[in-house]
Design an enzyme around this catalytic site. Structure first.
Site, mmCIF file in Angstrom:
data_model
loop_
_atom_site.group_PDB
_atom_site.id
_atom_site.type_symbol
_atom_site.label_atom_id
_atom_site.label_comp_id
_atom_site.label_asym_id
_atom_site.label_seq_id
_atom_site.Cartn_x
_atom_site.Cartn_y
_atom_site.Cartn_z
ATOM 1 N N CYS A 36 77.679 10.307 42.008
ATOM 2 C CA CYS A 36 77.959 9.862 43.233
ATOM 3 C C CYS A 36 76.968 10.678 44.201
ATOM 4 O O CYS A 36 76.845 10.240 45.272
ATOM 5 C CB CYS A 36 79.394 10.087 43.852
ATOM 6 N N THR B 214 93.568 -10.370 46.192
ATOM 7 C CA THR B 214 93.748 -11.208 45.152
ATOM 8 C C THR B 214 93.350 -10.134 44.071
ATOM 9 O O THR B 214 92.296 -9.678 43.971
ATOM 10 C CB THR B 214 93.025 -12.483 44.798
ATOM 11 N N GLY C 180 88.845 5.023 41.026
ATOM 12 C CA GLY C 180 89.337 6.497 41.495
ATOM 13 C C GLY C 180 89.260 6.649 43.048
ATOM 14 O O GLY C 180 90.149 7.332 43.500
ATOM 15 N N ASN D 144 84.739 17.145 37.535
ATOM 16 C CA ASN D 144 83.721 16.322 36.934
ATOM 17 C C ASN D 144 82.392 16.771 36.714
ATOM 18 O O ASN D 144 81.488 16.306 36.118
ATOM 19 C CB ASN D 144 83.880 14.807 37.782
#
Length: 382
Positions: free
Chosen positions: A331, A238, A71, A152
Site C-alpha cells: 500500500c 449487490t 480488509g 504485515n
C-alpha cells in the site's frame, strides 16, 4: 529471464481451483442474490453456504461473518461504526499498525471524535502489555483496542489470547486486523474473546476485492454503507457473488491444507534465514522476523549492509533480475516515505540502509531462494 515472486504478503497467486469455481459462478450463476426468482435464489444460497463454511471453521455464528470488499473496508467499518454506534471515545492502538487502521483512527481523532492513545513497543516492535494495561485504566471512557495479529511488514505475532483477555478484563472492545493471519493460522473466536476481525481473500490465494469482517453477535454495530439490506444490514450493495464463492474456495483449501503448507513454507523461511546468514553475514532481520517462533512463517524483513545511495537501486536491480519483493507494505508503493513500521524500531544508521520484505507461499521453492540470495550477495559485494 527467471521470475521469482517473493511478495506474497502483498498479494498471492490465485489457486487454479479458485479460478475454476469463480469462472463457473460467472458463467452460470449470474442472478442477483436479492432477486426472488430461481437465478437469484441460487446465488443467495451459495453466499449463505460460504458464510456458514467460514463461520464453522472459526467457531463463529454465520450471522457474525459479513462480506466486504477486503480488509481495509472491514477495518474502516468496524472502527468508524464502533465510534458512531457503540459510543467508543478512546481507541488504543500501536504506531506499527497497517494504514487501514492508522489512517482511520487518525481521521477520527482529527475530527474530534475520539481520544487516540498509542501503546509502547519494545525494541522488536512488540506491544508492551503493562503499558496497555495502564492505558486501559487511564479513565472511564469507553475504549476499543486495535492491534493486528500478524504485522504485515515485520511479521511479529502478538499474544492475541493474552491481549484479548486483558482487554476484556477492563471492559473494553478488542479489534484485530487479521489480514496476514486468517488463512495462515487457526482462529477460534470462542477461545479468543475478540469482538472484531478483518480478513482479505487475496492474502491466501483467493481473489482481490473481497474479504470479510467478523462482528461478534449482538455487538450493536451498525452499517457504514447504507442503501439496502444486504449482508444483514451491515453493508448495502449487490454482493460480489463470484468473489465470495472464490473466497470460500480459497478459505477451504487454505485450512484443508494448513498443516502441510505451514510446514513447507516454514522450511522455506528457515532456509532463507540460514542462507542469508551464511552468504551475507552483516545482514540483519528486522523486528522478530528472523525468529521462527515469534513471527509468522510467511515473511522476513531484512536490513542489508548497503550504503543509502546504492540502496536506491536495489529494488530496481532485483526487478531486472526477475525478483519481486517489497520495501514495505504494498500500500506504500510509489511513496517516497520510508516504512512507518521500521521507523519505530530501527536506529538511525539502520534506517538509512535498504530493508526488504520477502514473503513466501506454497508456490515458492528452495531454488527461488538460492537465486534470490545469490543476487542479493552479488549486489552487496559490487
Amino acid at each position: 529471464m527467471k521470475h521469482v515472486y517473493l511478495d506474497n504478503a502483498a498479494t498471492t497467486r490465485v489457486r487454479d481451483e479458485v479460478i475454476a469455481k469463480m469462472q463457473d459462478a460467472l458463467t452460470n450463476d449470474y442472478g442477483n442474490p436479492s432477486s426472488t426468482h430461481s437465478f437469484g435464489r441460487t446465488a443467495k444460497t451459495a453466499i449463505e453456504s460460504a458464510r456458514k463454511t467460514i463461520a464453522k471453521r472459526m467457531n463463529a455464528h454465520p450471522s457474525e461473518i459479513i462480506f466486504t470488499s477486503g480488509g481495509t473496508e472491514a477495518d474502516n467499518m468496524i472502527l468508524r461504526c464502533a465510534v458512531k454506534d457503540l459510543g467508543v471515545k478512546t481507541i488504543i492502538t500501536s504506531k506499527i499498525e497497517h494504514h487501514a487502521v492508522l489512517h482511520t483512527v487518525e481521521d477520527l481523532r482529527d475530527n474530534g471524535l475520539i481520544n487516540l492513545e498509542f501503546v509502547d513497543l519494545d525494541a522488536d516492535g512488540t506491544p508492551k502489555q503493562e503499558h496497555l494495561k495502564e492505558l486501559l485504566q487511564k479513565d472511564d471512557s469507553k475504549k476499543l483496542v486495535s492491534l493486528m495479529h500478524v504485522n504485515n511488514e515485520i511479521g511479529n505475532k502478538i499474544d492475541v489470547l493474552s491481549i484479548a483477555n486483558l482487554v476484556k478484563d477492563h471492559g473494553a472492545l478488542f479489534h484485530s486486523d487479521s489480514v496476514q493471519s486468517i488463512g495462515h493460522f487457526e482462529w477460534d473466536v470462542k477461545e479468543v474473546p475478540v469482538d472484531f476481525l478483518a480478513a482479505a481473500a487475496h492474502k491466501f490465494h483467493g481473489p482481490k476485492g473481497v474479504g470479510f469482517a467478523f462482528i461478534r453477535k449482538n455487538s450493536g454495530l451498525g452499517c457504514m454503507i447504507s442503501g439496502g439490506a444486504q449482508e444483514r444490514g451491515y453493508r448495502a450493495g449487490t454482493e460480489a457473488f463470484h468473489n465470495i464463492v472464490g473466497l470460500e474456495e480459497a478459505f477451504v483449501l487454505a485450512y484443508d491444507n494448513l498443516k502441510e503448507e505451514q510446514q513447507y513454507v516454514s522450511e522455506l523461511k528457515r532456509y532463507f534465514i540460514e542462507k542469508v546468514k551464511t552468504e551475507i553475514p552483516d545482514a540483519k532481520f528486522n523486528g522478530l522476523s528472523g525468529n521462527m517462533d515469534k513471527s509468522t512463517y510467511t515473511l522476513v524483513n531484512v536490513c542489508l549492509p548497503v550504503t543509502p545511495e546504492k540502496g536506491l537501486m536495489l529494488l530496481f536491480h532485483l526487478d531486472i533480475k526477475g525478483i519481486a519483493c517489497s520495501k514495505g507494505s504494498a500500500c506504500q508503493s510509489g511513496s517516497d516515505k520510508g516504512s512507518h513500521v521500521l521507523s519505530e524500531i530501527l536506529n538511525e544508521e539502520d534506517l538509512k540502509k535498504p530493508s526488504l520484505r520477502f514473503s513466501f507461499s506454497k508456490y515458492n521453492t528452495k531454488e527461488d531462494i538460492d537465486y534470490t540470495v545469490g543476487v542479493l550477495k552479488e549486489f552487496t559485494l559490487q
